[in-house]
Design a protein around this motif. Sequence first.
Motif, mmCIF file in Angstrom:
data_model
loop_
_atom_site.group_PDB
_atom_site.id
_atom_site.type_symbol
_atom_site.label_atom_id
_atom_site.label_comp_id
_atom_site.label_asym_id
_atom_site.label_seq_id
_atom_site.Cartn_x
_atom_site.Cartn_y
_atom_site.Cartn_z
ATOM 1 N N GLN A 117 -12.338 16.630 54.272
ATOM 2 C CA GLN A 117 -13.230 15.408 54.917
ATOM 3 C C GLN A 117 -13.069 15.224 56.188
ATOM 4 O OE1 GLN A 117 -12.873 11.830 52.154
ATOM 5 N NE2 GLN A 117 -14.888 12.055 51.598
ATOM 6 N N THR A 118 -14.081 15.510 56.992
ATOM 7 C CA THR A 118 -13.865 15.407 58.544
ATOM 8 C C THR A 118 -14.110 13.889 58.968
ATOM 9 O OG1 THR A 118 -14.835 17.647 58.699
ATOM 10 C CG2 THR A 118 -14.573 16.369 60.727
ATOM 11 N N ARG A 119 -13.353 13.388 59.863
ATOM 12 C CA ARG A 119 -13.489 12.128 60.423
ATOM 13 C C ARG A 119 -13.748 12.256 61.879
ATOM 14 N NH1 ARG A 119 -10.807 7.546 62.309
ATOM 15 N NH2 ARG A 119 -8.761 8.529 61.922
ATOM 16 N N LYS A 120 -14.655 11.514 62.480
ATOM 17 C CA LYS A 120 -15.050 11.726 64.130
ATOM 18 C C LYS A 120 -14.646 10.344 64.529
ATOM 19 C CE LYS A 120 -18.457 14.993 64.024
ATOM 20 N NZ LYS A 120 -20.080 15.232 64.333
ATOM 21 N N GLU A 121 -13.750 10.397 65.515
ATOM 22 C CA GLU A 121 -13.630 9.019 66.243
ATOM 23 C C GLU A 121 -13.521 9.223 67.692
ATOM 24 O OE1 GLU A 121 -9.436 6.687 66.696
ATOM 25 O OE2 GLU A 121 -9.837 7.391 64.981
ATOM 26 N N LYS A 122 -14.420 8.099 68.260
ATOM 27 C CA LYS A 122 -14.440 8.154 69.938
ATOM 28 C C LYS A 122 -13.414 7.727 70.493
ATOM 29 C CE LYS A 122 -19.245 8.815 69.970
ATOM 30 N NZ LYS A 122 -20.606 8.229 70.298
ATOM 31 N N ARG A 123 -13.150 8.301 71.711
ATOM 32 C CA ARG A 123 -11.908 8.029 72.540
ATOM 33 C C ARG A 123 -12.591 7.559 73.977
ATOM 34 N NH1 ARG A 123 -7.201 6.664 69.922
ATOM 35 N NH2 ARG A 123 -6.987 7.959 67.982
ATOM 36 N N ASP A 124 -11.965 6.616 74.651
ATOM 37 C CA ASP A 124 -12.279 6.687 76.105
ATOM 38 C C ASP A 124 -11.397 7.544 76.989
ATOM 39 O OD1 ASP A 124 -12.817 5.649 78.535
ATOM 40 O OD2 ASP A 124 -11.889 3.760 78.681
ATOM 41 N N LEU A 125 -12.170 8.386 77.702
ATOM 42 C CA LEU A 125 -11.530 9.431 78.277
ATOM 43 C C LEU A 125 -11.295 9.093 79.786
ATOM 44 C CD1 LEU A 125 -12.898 12.798 76.836
ATOM 45 C CD2 LEU A 125 -10.887 11.462 75.849
ATOM 46 N N SER A 126 -12.061 7.909 80.275
ATOM 47 C CA SER A 126 -12.068 7.858 81.675
ATOM 48 C C SER A 126 -10.851 7.522 82.396
ATOM 49 C CB SER A 126 -13.040 6.529 81.888
ATOM 50 O OG SER A 126 -12.304 5.334 81.321
ATOM 51 N N LYS A 127 -9.915 7.150 81.725
ATOM 52 C CA LYS A 127 -8.635 7.030 82.255
ATOM 53 C C LYS A 127 -7.437 7.924 82.026
ATOM 54 C CE LYS A 127 -8.770 1.990 82.852
ATOM 55 N NZ LYS A 127 -10.135 1.864 82.188
ATOM 56 N N GLY A 128 -7.870 8.980 81.373
ATOM 57 C CA GLY A 128 -6.943 9.763 81.107
ATOM 58 C C GLY A 128 -6.596 9.925 79.808
ATOM 59 N N TYR A 129 -6.316 10.989 78.924
ATOM 60 C CA TYR A 129 -6.248 10.952 77.606
ATOM 61 C C TYR A 129 -5.127 12.097 77.126
ATOM 62 C CZ TYR A 129 -6.436 10.434 72.493
ATOM 63 O OH TYR A 129 -6.093 10.296 71.219
ATOM 64 N N ARG A 130 -3.862 11.732 76.720
ATOM 65 C CA ARG A 130 -3.176 12.651 76.223
ATOM 66 C C ARG A 130 -2.859 12.738 74.642
ATOM 67 N NH1 ARG A 130 2.774 13.964 75.914
ATOM 68 N NH2 ARG A 130 2.918 16.000 76.233
ATOM 69 N N ALA A 131 -3.234 13.476 73.786
ATOM 70 C CA ALA A 131 -3.143 13.171 72.441
ATOM 71 C C ALA A 131 -1.787 13.790 71.792
ATOM 72 C CB ALA A 131 -3.973 13.986 71.632
ATOM 73 N N LYS A 132 -0.766 13.038 71.408
ATOM 74 C CA LYS A 132 0.343 13.779 70.860
ATOM 75 C C LYS A 132 0.542 13.204 69.519
ATOM 76 C CE LYS A 132 5.273 15.201 71.252
ATOM 77 N NZ LYS A 132 6.255 14.639 71.542
ATOM 78 N N SER A 154 -9.524 12.856 85.860
ATOM 79 C CA SER A 154 -10.679 12.706 86.828
ATOM 80 C C SER A 154 -11.836 13.285 86.492
ATOM 81 C CB SER A 154 -10.612 12.927 88.348
ATOM 82 O OG SER A 154 -10.403 14.462 88.223
ATOM 83 N N LYS A 155 -11.770 14.427 85.558
ATOM 84 C CA LYS A 155 -12.739 15.143 84.879
ATOM 85 C C LYS A 155 -13.337 14.458 83.283
ATOM 86 C CE LYS A 155 -13.106 17.660 88.584
ATOM 87 N NZ LYS A 155 -14.446 17.377 89.418
ATOM 88 N N GLN A 156 -12.355 13.539 83.204
ATOM 89 C CA GLN A 156 -12.716 13.089 81.752
ATOM 90 C C GLN A 156 -12.432 14.122 80.682
ATOM 91 O OE1 GLN A 156 -15.245 10.020 81.078
ATOM 92 N NE2 GLN A 156 -15.651 9.340 82.841
ATOM 93 N N VAL A 157 -11.471 15.130 80.909
ATOM 94 C CA VAL A 157 -11.141 16.065 79.900
ATOM 95 C C VAL A 157 -9.759 15.683 79.111
ATOM 96 C CG1 VAL A 157 -10.239 18.442 79.469
ATOM 97 C CG2 VAL A 157 -12.151 17.900 81.207
ATOM 98 N N ALA A 158 -9.954 15.433 77.976
ATOM 99 C CA ALA A 158 -8.350 14.946 77.233
ATOM 100 C C ALA A 158 -7.696 16.161 77.092
ATOM 101 C CB ALA A 158 -9.008 14.770 75.643
#
Length: 307
Positions: free
Chosen positions: A129-144, A275-279
């Motif tokens: 089952q796929t779950r989607k979640e929104k994240r705020d990327l405006s301050k930079g985001y690093r998923a670990k 700055s480019k809102q890329v996670a």
Amino acid sequence: MIKLAGFLTLIVALAACTNKSAPDFQKTVIVNKKAKTYLEWEASDENPKNIFKKYREEYKTNPELPKKVCESLLKLDGSGLSLFEEEINFYENAALVKDCRETLKKSLEEYWQVQKKSIEDTTLNFKFQTRKEKRDLSKGYRAKTGDVALKELILTFDDGPDPTYTNRILDILGMVDAKAMFFLMGPKVLATPDIVKRAAHEGHIMGSHTMTHHCQANNPICAKANGGVAMTYEQAIMDIRGGHQAVYDTLGFVDPFFRFPYGESDPSLTDYLASKQVAQFHWTVESEDWKARPNEELLASISQPSG
Ligand SMILES: [Zn+2]
């Protein structure tokens, strides 16, 4: 007496020279098993890519080399030999493996048949089952870590698309309704746009992974991996942008996700992505599928988070 010592030194020096060129591919297997990261393995002198590069040069002055290369390769078991598969098939190595290529290819074929059988019983009678979640990327985001709930996982694939493997991966993901993230390499995207389009059409996330797969960060680890010279900030940005642009040009969009080759980043590049809102995507479990080991061992190892 002095003369004799000189003579002995000469013999020792000659012996050392001969030893240097005697291939010992078992050593490669040991180094591969011991390597803690893909970067360490790729940068190792014992990596088949690096060994064969050296041997292609050496062959120009040592016509005996192919015989020795074959002798050493023929001693490896299937799992060890799998490390050398690309080099055995690489056209530039044709002369080096000319006497054993067919035998080795047969051994590898048999090895992969056995490996395939070992996981054939694994049934895929379940659906994700796929779950989607929104994240705020405006301050930079690093998923670990901490980004998934219990029993939840994010599947990611780097370095593709690959004409053989990516379609197979997409078939399997389709069977279980799973969606994955792909961190694609610019030149490969441009070479196989149809696979990229298929993956996007089937609902997977299409992020990027640079043009060159060079180690991007301005740190000593990356400098070593890049042959002693770290990339400049400008070079890294160009490399990152190129990969992202290739996905965009192929699909008309690119998802805002990027993975640093080898996971090596530095603050200035992290700021740039923010700055480019890329996670930025890291990982918690590495399959270490670059290691020579049977499927069963690989499956057992990925059930253990590596931190
Ligand atoms: Zn990669």
